[in-house]
Enzyme design. Structure first.
Site, short mmCIF file in Angstrom:
data_model
loop_
_atom_site.label_atom_id
_atom_site.label_comp_id
_atom_site.label_asym_id
_atom_site.label_seq_id
_atom_site.Cartn_x
_atom_site.Cartn_y
_atom_site.Cartn_z
N ARG A 228 32.88 21.48 -3.82
CA ARG A 228 33.72 21.82 -4.62
C ARG A 228 33.78 23.12 -4.84
O ARG A 228 32.91 23.96 -4.21
CB ARG A 228 33.21 21.38 -6.20
N HIS A 276 41.85 21.89 0.10
CA HIS A 276 41.07 20.94 -0.42
C HIS A 276 41.73 19.59 0.10
O HIS A 276 41.84 18.52 -0.41
CB HIS A 276 41.36 20.81 -1.84
P1 NDP Z 1 26.85 11.63 -3.91
O1 NDP Z 1 26.67 11.49 -5.42
O2 NDP Z 1 26.68 10.36 -3.14
O3 NDP Z 1 25.71 12.73 -3.24
C1 NDP Z 1 25.45 13.80 -3.83
C2 NDP Z 1 24.34 14.51 -3.16
O4 NDP Z 1 24.33 15.82 -3.87
C3 NDP Z 1 23.11 13.67 -3.35
O5 NDP Z 1 22.12 13.76 -2.25
C4 NDP Z 1 22.38 14.58 -4.66
O6 NDP Z 1 20.72 14.25 -4.43
C5 NDP Z 1 22.56 16.06 -4.30
N1 NDP Z 1 22.74 16.77 -5.40
C6 NDP Z 1 23.39 16.63 -6.69
N2 NDP Z 1 23.00 17.60 -7.44
C7 NDP Z 1 21.62 18.30 -6.77
C8 NDP Z 1 21.25 19.49 -7.10
N3 NDP Z 1 21.09 19.69 -8.36
N4 NDP Z 1 20.38 19.89 -6.27
C9 NDP Z 1 20.14 19.45 -5.15
N5 NDP Z 1 20.97 18.29 -4.64
C10 NDP Z 1 21.92 17.77 -5.30
O7 NDP Z 1 28.39 12.25 -3.60
P2 NDP Z 1 29.02 12.36 -2.47
O8 NDP Z 1 28.23 12.30 -1.20
O9 NDP Z 1 30.22 11.05 -2.22
O10 NDP Z 1 30.18 13.40 -2.44
C11 NDP Z 1 29.69 14.72 -2.71
C12 NDP Z 1 30.78 15.63 -3.36
O11 NDP Z 1 31.61 15.92 -2.37
C13 NDP Z 1 31.62 14.87 -4.26
O12 NDP Z 1 30.89 15.15 -5.49
C14 NDP Z 1 32.73 15.77 -4.45
O13 NDP Z 1 32.71 17.06 -4.96
C15 NDP Z 1 32.91 16.42 -2.76
N6 NDP Z 1 34.06 15.83 -2.13
C16 NDP Z 1 35.02 16.65 -1.79
C17 NDP Z 1 36.05 16.17 -1.06
C18 NDP Z 1 37.15 17.12 -0.39
O14 NDP Z 1 37.96 16.64 0.01
N7 NDP Z 1 36.88 18.47 -0.25
C19 NDP Z 1 36.31 14.65 -0.80
C20 NDP Z 1 35.11 13.95 -1.54
C21 NDP Z 1 34.47 14.45 -2.18
P3 NDP Z 1 20.40 13.02 -4.70
O15 NDP Z 1 20.22 12.22 -3.40
O16 NDP Z 1 18.61 13.20 -5.13
O17 NDP Z 1 20.95 12.16 -5.85
C1 OXD Z 2 37.26 13.79 -3.97
C2 OXD Z 2 38.11 14.90 -3.72
O1 OXD Z 2 36.28 14.07 -4.93
O2 OXD Z 2 38.92 14.63 -3.06
O3 OXD Z 2 37.28 12.42 -3.53
O4 OXD Z 2 38.08 15.97 -3.84
#
Ligand code: NDP
Ligand code: OXD
Length: 313
Positions: A228, A276
């Site tokens: 993000r 994005h």
């Molecule tokens: P998940 O919730 O499956 O994974 C998030 C990961 O981040 C987990 O490993 C989590 O740790 C870790 N995390 C969260 N907070 C912290 C922290 N404070 N310190 C360290 N690690 C942290 O999310 P997804 O993998 O499905 O998606 C990740 C992000 O990708 C979404 O939230 C979105 O913002 C972004 N995204 C962007 C897109 C784009 O087109 N650019 C499309 C889709 C998503 P833990 O394993 O311990 O829970």
């Molecule tokens: C998502 C994105 O969160 O597209 O899926 O950013």
């Protein structure tokens, strides 16, 4: 009962079509009949207008049109109902394609060769083998884990960082503040796939970029952020590129989106900008998943992909 489809920033018609195609007997509306519309029991949203969900008396759950939910949680009047996010092979595969594409392009000197082509320069640059490069992934969730596996298959060394302790075959996993230090010190290419939460906002700042390693097989480290825009300080990334702490960057997300036309990131010769679009939500692929979840929940089954509101993801 009916389903509210509430989005801002894009035209909802493709989603409306796909939701109805997936469940033709459902009623889907684009706005409540009144602030306290009793007919709405589910909402499917992307950056819903603030307050639109707050007084719906029969609302049972909210579905994000994407993997992230920061766009939902920013509305401080959200009612206390479960929020489910997208976890889907289609979206995960798209994100891994983006990560692999960007990692390979940086590793194979894509930016340099495109610049050389423009100037008709025939000059072979050293290209480190995949095995010489360590990719550090911040965020080992659905997306980080899949990207890690695919990079491993290509021969890259992969380490990763998460909030809690994780175990992933072939990936060195770290967590906590010490773990972050280790990943930053080791990464030749740093991939950010974190959610935007109170803890991660503004995380990629001057201080973090100064903790990266000083030398890599590519020169200095490369940054790839597809998590993000709120995770990063655009100005800190520019400073790090200009003073040599960063070699190159691929950025899919920005502090302000659309990226303002006067942002120097647009013109920077070592920045690759995408709008994005790393893993766009495809209505045809994702609407059936949401509608199946709604049908199952109506039958009394549990929802999947429910977010922890306390943690913010
Ligand atoms: P998940 O919730 O499956 O994974 C998030 C990961 O981040 C987990 O490993 C989590 O740790 C870790 N995390 C969260 N907070 C912290 C922290 N404070 N310190 C360290 N690690 C942290 O999310 P997804 O993998 O499905 O998606 C990740 C992000 O990708 C979404 O939230 C979105 O913002 C972004 N995204 C962007 C897109 C784009 O087109 N650019 C499309 C889709 C998503 P833990 O394993 O311990 O829970
Ligand atoms: C998502 C994105 O969160 O597209 O899926 O950013």
């Amino acid at each position: 009962m009916s389903i509210l489809l509430s989005v801002t920033g894009f035209d909802a018609s493709r989603w409306m079509e796909a939701l109805l195609a997936a469940a033709p007997k459902e009623t889907v509306v684009l706005r409540p009949a009144s602030a306290a519309d009793e007919s709405i029991d589910y909402a499917v949203v992307w950056k819903q207008p603030p307050g639109v969900l707050s007084n719906l008396p029969n609302l049972r759950a909210v579905f994000s049109l994407g993997a992230g939910v920061d766009h939902i949680l920013q509305d401080k009047t959200l009612p206390d109902v479960p929020i489910a996010r997208i976890v889907a092979d289609d979206l995960t595969a798209r994100m891994s394609e983006y990560v692999v594409w960007r990692v390979l392009d940086h590793q194979r000197r894509g930016m340099t060769y495109r610049a050389q082509q423009g100037a008709r320069i025939w000059n072979e640059r050293r290209q480190p083998a995949a095995g010489e490069i360590e990719v550090g992934i911040l965020g080992l969730g659905e997306l980080g884990r899949d990207a890690a596996g695919k990079l491993r298959m290509l021969g890259f060394r992969v380490s990763g960082w998460s909030r809690r302790k994780r175990r992933i075959e072939g990936v060195e996993c770290f967590h906590g503040e010490d773990g972050l230090e280790t990943v930053l010190r080791r990464s030749d290419i740093l991939v950010v796939l974190l959610p935007l939460t109170a803890e991660t906002r503004g995380f990629i700042d001057d201080a973090l970029l100064s903790r990266l390693k000083r030398e890599t097989p590519l020169g200095t480290p490369v940054l790839i952020n597809a998590g993000r825009g709120g995770l990063q300080k655009d100005s800190a990334i520019l400073r790090a590129l200009n003073d040599g702490r960063l070699m190159e960057a691929s950025l899919d997300v920005f502090e302000r989106e659309p990226l303002p036309s006067n942002s120097p990131l647009w013109r920077h010769p070592r920045v690759f900008v995408t709008p994005h679009a790393a893993a766009s939500s495809d209505p045809k692929a994702l609407a059936p998943i949401i509608m199946r979840q709604i049908a199952a929940h109506r039958r009394g089954e549990a929802l999947s992909g429910v977010v922890d509101r306390q943690a913010g993801y």
